[in-house]
Motif scaffolding. Structure first.
Motif, mmCIF file in Angstrom:
data_model
loop_
_atom_site.group_PDB
_atom_site.id
_atom_site.type_symbol
_atom_site.label_atom_id
_atom_site.label_comp_id
_atom_site.label_asym_id
_atom_site.label_seq_id
_atom_site.Cartn_x
_atom_site.Cartn_y
_atom_site.Cartn_z
ATOM 1 N N ARG A 12 2.949 -0.045 -3.972
ATOM 2 C CA ARG A 12 4.274 -0.635 -3.833
ATOM 3 C C ARG A 12 5.241 -0.158 -4.926
ATOM 4 O O ARG A 12 6.411 0.071 -4.673
ATOM 5 N N ARG A 14 4.627 6.315 5.749
ATOM 6 C CA ARG A 14 3.836 6.576 4.553
ATOM 7 C C ARG A 14 4.168 8.010 4.142
ATOM 8 O O ARG A 14 4.199 8.913 4.980
ATOM 9 N N ARG A 65 0.797 -1.233 0.000
ATOM 10 C CA ARG A 65 0.000 0.000 0.000
ATOM 11 C C ARG A 65 0.829 1.283 0.000
ATOM 12 O O ARG A 65 0.347 2.339 0.392
ATOM 13 N N GLY A 66 2.097 1.187 -0.397
ATOM 14 C CA GLY A 66 2.906 2.384 -0.531
ATOM 15 C C GLY A 66 3.733 2.752 0.684
ATOM 16 O O GLY A 66 4.393 3.784 0.686
ATOM 17 N N GLU A 67 3.706 1.923 1.723
ATOM 18 C CA GLU A 67 4.535 2.214 2.895
ATOM 19 C C GLU A 67 5.969 1.747 2.644
ATOM 20 O O GLU A 67 6.208 0.860 1.819
ATOM 21 N N ALA A 104 6.518 3.108 -3.977
ATOM 22 C CA ALA A 104 7.398 2.950 -2.816
ATOM 23 C C ALA A 104 8.757 2.384 -3.232
ATOM 24 O O ALA A 104 9.799 2.801 -2.718
#
Length: 184
Positions: free
Chosen positions: A69, A62, A17-19, A72
């Motif tokens: 992802r 975040r 989720r982009g973390e 990220a």
């Protein structure tokens, strides 16, 4: 002294989720949230942390505008900086920013230049000062000494120098051990 200070490094993505994993170098890791925005090494790209939580040996962060992802992954190994003036002044004479130490002249107790500070490390047992030697007979690219009052009794950032105690000064490469080849 540098006008920007490295405060964190973005690691690999955490989940889908982009973390990302975030390795924070500030004395109080939560203080990273006080510096907004952070910039990359060029100073042109800005990063804003929107969420931060502790993990085992790092943080999970975040960033604004990082939604998945793939985004990220593009941030992996990006160093994050803040302007020097955004940091508080050191609390006392025994507190230093690593950025203020890098590039200082390293001298022995007699005042002879023996090298230049290249880095500070903490491998878990306390800070280690790394310097590039400037003495003849030293083939090592860098040498390390404990960054303690006993090993480094004088740190004078304004004068651009620090002193390494004689017991910690390497004067020449050690002789090879029996059965060891001289070239390594």
């Amino acid at each position: 002294m540098t006008d920007r200070v490295l405060v964190a490094r973005i690691g690999a993505p955490h989940g889908v989720r982009g973390e990302v994993r975030l390795f924070v170098f500030t004395e109080d890791p939560a203080a990273i949230l006080d510096y907004d925005p952070l910039t990359d090494a060029t100073g042109r790209t800005r990063y804003r942390i929107t969420a931060l939580r502790a993990a085992k040996d790092h943080f999970v962060a975040r960033f604004a505008n990082v939604a998945d992802r793939t985004a990220a992954e593009a941030l992996t190994n990006v160093d994050l900086y803040v302007p020097r003036e955004a940091l508080p002044a050191p609390e006392d004479e025994d507190t230093f920013y690593h950025a203020d130490l890098i590039g200082l002249a390293v001298e022995d107790e007699a005042g002879a230049r023996i090298g230049t500070v290249t880095a500070l490390h903490d491998f878990g047992a306390g800070d280690i000062l790394e310097y590039a030697p400037a003495l003849p007979g030293i083939r090592a690219k860098t040498l390390m000494v404990p960054f303690t009052r006993a090993a480094v009794p004088v740190v004078d950032v304004k004068a651009g120098r620090l002193v390494v105690a004689e017991a910690f000064v390497e004067r020449r490469d050690p002789e090879p051990e029996a059965g060891e080849d001289k070239d390594g």
